[in-house]
Design an enzyme around this catalytic site. Structure first.
Site, short mmCIF file in Angstrom:
data_model
loop_
_atom_site.label_atom_id
_atom_site.label_comp_id
_atom_site.label_asym_id
_atom_site.label_seq_id
_atom_site.Cartn_x
_atom_site.Cartn_y
_atom_site.Cartn_z
N HIS A 103 -27.17 17.22 -2.85
CA HIS A 103 -26.59 17.04 -1.52
C HIS A 103 -27.06 15.71 -0.90
CE1 HIS A 103 -26.36 21.42 -2.08
NE2 HIS A 103 -25.30 21.35 -1.30
N ASP B 215 -17.71 20.58 -6.70
CA ASP B 215 -18.63 20.85 -5.62
C ASP B 215 -18.21 19.97 -4.44
OD1 ASP B 215 -20.74 21.90 -4.22
OD2 ASP B 215 -22.24 21.51 -5.75
#
Length: 213
Positions: free
Chosen positions: A136, A209
């Site tokens: 992330h 993702d």
């Protein structure tokens, strides 16, 4: 719960068509519904029990609960296999270090979830367990050999495909021993087409993702 159901009904009415609604509902620390659902422990807690039927029971229950809300696709389970290295992103979201354990818990949960009408998504292909960085925030490079990845990290995904999983989510990590071009798995022909589609024979939906990561 009633507010969420109304929101989804209003969206579909405004658009004049049916929507496919997906949600991250892994259990443990990744649950986005504050009420109306069972509070399950993390995948790692399930794995520590050594009892795969517990995960199968979880899948049965979450299918009933999420379908009642109007959710079609659960972006779970995590089939990443942990290693001895620190895992800032996956950690307790994994069933553990043993690929057979991860495979059996994940496949059992997928089967019962989908029997209940809730599609499952196995993630994060080809395995984010060894990532020492949180994708992330930064770009992980996983330097495991191709042999180790196939033997250890692809095993749970093969089991999920055998179980009929409807979707697989790609990882954003770089796997230089699977693709020498050093692109993240999401953008890698060698990983998505050659490994997932051709080698493992997956014909279902491939999701990325979060592309803002």
């Amino acid at each position: 719960p009633e507010g969420l159901k109304k929101l989804l009904r209003d969206l579909e009415q405004a658009l004049g068509r049916r929507l496919m609604i997906a949600m991250d509902h892994e259990g443990g620390r990744v649950v986005h519904l504050p009420e109306g659902v069972t509070a399950f422990p993390s995948a790692l807690a399930f794995g520590e029990t050594g009892r795969p039927p517990y995960a199968a029971r979880q899948g049965k229950i979450e299918a009933k609960e999420l379908r009642r809300f109007g959710i079609d696709l659960n972006l779970a389970p995590c089939l990443d296999v942990l290693t001895e290295d620190y895992s800032p992103s996956i950690g307790i979201r994994s069933y553990g270090r043993d690929p057979e354990c991860v495979a059996s818990f994940g496949a059992g949960r997928i089967r019962t979830m989908q029997r209940g009408g809730l599609s499952a998504c196995a993630k994060h292909f080809p395995g984010l367990g060894p990532a020492a960085l949180d994708p992330h925030l930064k770009l992980p490079v996983i330097r495991a050999s191709a042999r180790e990845i196939r033997k250890r990290h692809l095993r749970p995904f093969a089991a999920a495909i055998d179980a009929g999983v409807h979707a697989v989510m790609s990882s954003h990590a770089v796997y230089p021993h699977l693709d020498a071009s050093d692109v993240p798995a999401t953008f890698s022909w060698a990983i998505i087409t050659d490994a997932l589609r051709r080698e493992l024979g997956f014909t279902g939906l491939v999701l990325t993702d979060d592309l803002e990561m």
